[in-house]
Design an enzyme around this catalytic site. Structure first.
Site, short mmCIF file in Angstrom:
data_model
loop_
_atom_site.label_atom_id
_atom_site.label_comp_id
_atom_site.label_asym_id
_atom_site.label_seq_id
_atom_site.Cartn_x
_atom_site.Cartn_y
_atom_site.Cartn_z
N HIS A 482 73.07 82.07 -11.09
CA HIS A 482 72.27 82.92 -11.99
C HIS A 482 72.99 83.06 -13.34
O HIS A 482 72.39 82.84 -14.40
CB HIS A 482 72.06 84.29 -11.35
CG HIS A 482 71.34 85.27 -12.20
ND1 HIS A 482 70.01 85.60 -12.02
CD2 HIS A 482 71.74 86.02 -13.26
CE1 HIS A 482 69.64 86.49 -12.92
NE2 HIS A 482 70.69 86.76 -13.69
N GLU A 483 74.27 83.45 -13.29
CA GLU A 483 75.01 83.65 -14.54
C GLU A 483 75.23 82.33 -15.28
O GLU A 483 75.20 82.29 -16.51
CB GLU A 483 76.34 84.35 -14.27
CG GLU A 483 76.19 85.76 -13.69
CD GLU A 483 75.38 86.70 -14.55
OE1 GLU A 483 75.28 86.47 -15.78
OE2 GLU A 483 74.83 87.68 -14.01
N HIS A 486 72.29 81.68 -17.37
CA HIS A 486 72.34 82.33 -18.69
C HIS A 486 73.21 81.51 -19.65
O HIS A 486 72.87 81.35 -20.83
CB HIS A 486 72.93 83.73 -18.55
CG HIS A 486 71.99 84.75 -17.98
ND1 HIS A 486 70.70 84.92 -18.42
CD2 HIS A 486 72.18 85.68 -17.00
CE1 HIS A 486 70.12 85.91 -17.74
NE2 HIS A 486 71.00 86.38 -16.87
N HIS A 489 71.31 78.52 -20.86
CA HIS A 489 70.32 78.98 -21.84
C HIS A 489 70.99 79.15 -23.20
O HIS A 489 70.46 78.73 -24.24
CB HIS A 489 69.74 80.31 -21.35
CG HIS A 489 68.51 80.76 -22.08
ND1 HIS A 489 67.79 81.87 -21.71
CD2 HIS A 489 67.86 80.26 -23.15
CE1 HIS A 489 66.75 82.02 -22.52
NE2 HIS A 489 66.78 81.05 -23.41
N GLU A 511 65.87 87.65 -18.11
CA GLU A 511 66.35 87.32 -16.77
C GLU A 511 65.55 86.20 -16.11
O GLU A 511 66.01 85.58 -15.14
CB GLU A 511 66.33 88.55 -15.87
CG GLU A 511 67.26 89.68 -16.31
CD GLU A 511 68.72 89.28 -16.31
OE1 GLU A 511 69.11 88.38 -15.54
OE2 GLU A 511 69.49 89.87 -17.10
N TYR A 653 64.19 93.34 -14.55
CA TYR A 653 64.73 92.55 -13.45
C TYR A 653 63.65 92.24 -12.42
O TYR A 653 63.69 91.20 -11.75
CB TYR A 653 65.90 93.29 -12.78
CG TYR A 653 67.22 93.05 -13.45
CD1 TYR A 653 67.95 91.88 -13.25
CD2 TYR A 653 67.74 93.99 -14.33
CE1 TYR A 653 69.16 91.67 -13.87
CE2 TYR A 653 68.95 93.79 -14.97
CZ TYR A 653 69.66 92.62 -14.73
OH TYR A 653 70.86 92.40 -15.36
#
Length: 719
Positions: A482-483, A486, A489, A511, A653
């Protein structure tokens, strides 16, 4: 050795050589420069017509350049081991925030921006968006108020809110509390965890010190068989940063006052106005509807878990201690036990197949294949040759940090993309959760060339020991991906202005891209490719594994299909309770930010509200179940999101999952590694950052308006 084409980036990496003195000096220099830019614009444009080119463009250029330094100046407080450096970084943040407030309330500059907007110049879409956002920013920062006491009060509130946020996060980062337990009180906690705990001396001789950091706290709640231990860890963790409690209260009261000064009914209405949701009612309806749909499932899940608890206590001859309740400090323990008993899922065994470093390499490979990227680790002498100072240590902030140069593959043109940093283990004074930090933004420079970004993942996974590498539980694999999402991105974004770079989108969309990528961690083929049993990494690890599992056959290199199958079956186990927990956070956030009157929020018992909502929404018991008041814990004091930009925005979220599930099930579910769709996603959604309306990016990618069907179907709920 990296191919020659990827050996020499066209842009040097940033330096991390700040001192307490240089941080403050650089901060003041940047503030003076930006103030002079605005003064010069106002002075120069008096004699000519204001235009985007002579007003907005110089402001944007200054903002672009300043961002190369300001992000780093503020970053030290999250990662530095030096207390003085962290303090200077915190002070830098305060000075920069105060200046930002001053700048956003300059009526002389606002008048020029207002005149340009009314001129209706023909601009490219991103420049038009910048102009409109800048104009709205001035209005939302008090310039709709007449000069005088109200505007002065608004400015005073903004400055105080900035201070509160900075102090709150500093208190979280620097929290260093812990509890002393005997080995018997920690019965059941994995030996790997116990071996890393500090051993007591004097009055604590024979005891072990458990901190509230994730690698200590979570395994204890998951595995400690002693109910009293779990209870103490949970309650003390809720109370670990008590100085933050009055800060939080002051912040929500001031936010409400500021919103009412601007003519809004409350802070939530002010915040949500320019998000995808647009209105508080939309958010309240979404959260209320989801709560209604999930509550029945949560009650059923709790019933099964409570029965498991009763049976477990009976099996251990402790049936007398069962009081008919299922407590919040029970949940991690019995959720884990249910996985093991009903789904043959031992998360410790699963973790053996996900050593941190091999998992990272596997994740980077996914992004290489899916999005056309190449990651080249920069280590050893390569750092020195790349460093502007010739010193390799100067381009990282700690010896643990890994660094990569990131490139497009040949099909994408072999161009440079940016720098990626990984800071993965806990240490004193470090940011305590998992997050992605932009280090330097990307943008188009004045000469038309691209300035490339730098981005960092800051996490807190367990450290390797002499006998084992750092091993990731499956939920940590999901968190890491997930991180990293980011971070990707941030890296692949291509915007003209730094203001819209990467994850600088509206809060209730940001998110979604990373949430969509979590699905790869539940896909059999990707789990297989990410895995490697740690015993196969080196002969030493094999010997250590054989020592702890004597007589067992050597495990396979890749995770077995049966384990994958068992893992995937658990994806939605106790899902209602998990989502109700998120609903508690989102509902509490909205409750404190949309009070019916200012007098109401001034008198509100925020601690009682936090705990009462948790009890009512999740239905899990706490101390209130045996007659305690709702003031036993102060979880809002640890809720960094609501003091760090997610105020009246935590609902994002949950609401962004509507978009993330729609994208995955529409485009990727049949073939998650389809490189054509992966590249289309990169260029259609990620590349745009916040440079265009996020709904347009979604619709361009989906070929239609988003639908909530996949979201509700994924949760096992009818629409």
């Amino acid at each position: 050795m990296a191919p020659q084409a990827f050996r020499t980036p066209p842009q040097s990496p940033p330096l991390f050589t700040g001192t307490p003195e240089s941080i403050l000096a650089d901060t003041k220099r940047l503030i003076d420069t930006s103030r002079n830019v605005k003064d010069s614009i106002v002075s120069r444009v008096k004699s000519v017509q204001p235009s985007f080119e002579n007003v907005m463009l110089p402001v944007a250029i200054d903002e672009n350049k300043a961002g190369l330094e300001t992000r780093i100046l503020g970053f030290y407080q999250a990662v530095s081991t030096n207390q003085e450096l962290r303090d200077a970084s915190t002070e830098s943040d305060k000075l920069l925030d105060d200046f930002s407030i001053e700048s956003s309330m300059r009526e002389d500059v606002f008048n020029l921006v207002d005149a340009i907007l009314k001129k209706r110049e023909v601009l490219d879409p991103e420049s038009q968006r910048l102009l409109e956002k800048e104009h709205k920013n001035y209005v939302r920062n008090g310039l709709s108020l007449p000069a005088g006491p109200k505007r002065d009060r608004f400015k005073e509130i903004k400055k105080r809110l900035s201070q509160l946020g900075i102090i709150f996060q500093k208190n979280l980062n620097e929290e260093s509390g812990g509890l002393w337990f005997t080995p018997e009180e920690l019965d059941g906690v994995p030996k790997d965890v116990l071996s890393t705990l500090k051993r007591g001396e004097g009055e604590n001789s024979g005891k072990l010190r458990l901190t509230f950091k994730y690698p200590d706290q979570i395994p204890t709640l998951n595995y400690a068989t002693n109910l009293a231990t779990r209870k103490k860890v949970y309650i003390d963790n809720e109370n670990k940063v008590l100085p933050n409690v009055p800060l939080f209260r002051e912040a929500v009261i001031l936010r409400d006052e500021a919103a009412r000064l601007l003519g809004y009914p409350n802070h939530a209405a002010f915040q949500i106005e320019d998000k995808m949701a647009k209105t508080s009612k939309t958010v309240d309806d979404f959260l209320g509807d989801l709560r209604h749909r999930l509550t029945k499932g949560g009650v059923e899940e709790k019933k099964k878990l409570k029965a498991l608890k009763e049976q477990d206590l009976k099996d251990h001859g402790e049936e007398g201690s069962f009081d008919g309740r299922y407590y919040i400090w029970d949940h991690r323990f019995y959720n884990r036990l249910m996985m093991e008993k009903d789904y043959s899922l031992d998360s410790q065994i699963i973790a053996e197949y996900f050593p941190l470093q091999t998992t990272i390499r596997g994740m980077l490979k996914i992004f290489e294949e899916l999005m056309g990227l190449v990651f080249v680790e920069v280590a050893g002498s390569d750092r020195s040759s790349l460093s502007p100072t010739g010193q390799g240590d100067d381009i990282v902030w700690h010896e643990d940090v890994q660094m990569f140069s990131v490139w497009d593959d040949e099909e994408e043109g072999s161009g440079f993309v940016g720098y990626l940093y990984l800071d993965l283990h806990p240490r004193e004074g470090k940011y305590g959760h998992a997050a992605n930090f932009n280090i330097q933004p990307g943008y188009i420079q004045e000469n038309g060339t691209r300035r490339y970004p730098a981005t960092a993942l800051v996490c807190n996974f367990s450290k390797p020991t002499a006998k084992k590498p750092s091993l990731l539980k499956h939920d940590e694999v999901v968190t890491l991906f997930h991180e990293l999402g980011h971070g990707i991105h941030d890296l692949v974004s291509r915007t003209i202005y730094s203001r819209f770079h990467g994850t600088r989108t509206v809060q209730d969309f940001v998110e979604a891209p990373s949430q969509m990528l979590e699905n790869w961690c539940w896909t059999p083929s990707q789990l297989k490719s990410l895995s490697q049993h740690y015993s196969s990494i080196s002969p030493d690890y094999l010997s250590a594994w054989q020592e702890q599992a004597p007589g067992n056959p050597t495990p396979p290199d890749k995770i077995p299909d049966e384990l994958i199958s068992n893992l995937i079956k658990t994806k939605h186990v106790n899902d209602a309770l998990s989502n109700l927990r998120q609903l508690h956070y989102g509902t509490f956030d909205m409750a404190v930010h949309e009070p019916k009157s200012h007098e109401y929020i001034e008198k509100l018992d925020i601690t009682a509200l936090y705990n009462r909502l948790r009890y009512e929404i999740t239905t899990l018991d706490g101390p209130e179940s045996w007659g305690e008041n709702f003031d036993w814990g102060h979880g809002q004091g640890t809720f960094g999101h609501l003091m760090g930009g997610y105020d009246a925005g935590y609902y994002g979220y949950l609401s962004s999952q509507v978009y993330s599930t729609d994208m995955f099930y529409t485009v990727f579910v049949k073939d998650p590694m389809n490189p054509t769709e992966g590249r289309r996603y990169r260029h259609t959604v990620l590349e745009k950052g916040g440079s265009q309306d996020e709904m347009k990016s979604l619709e361009d990618f989906l070929g239609r308006k988003p639908s909530s069907d996949a979201f509700y179907r994924e949760l096992g709920l009818s629409k």
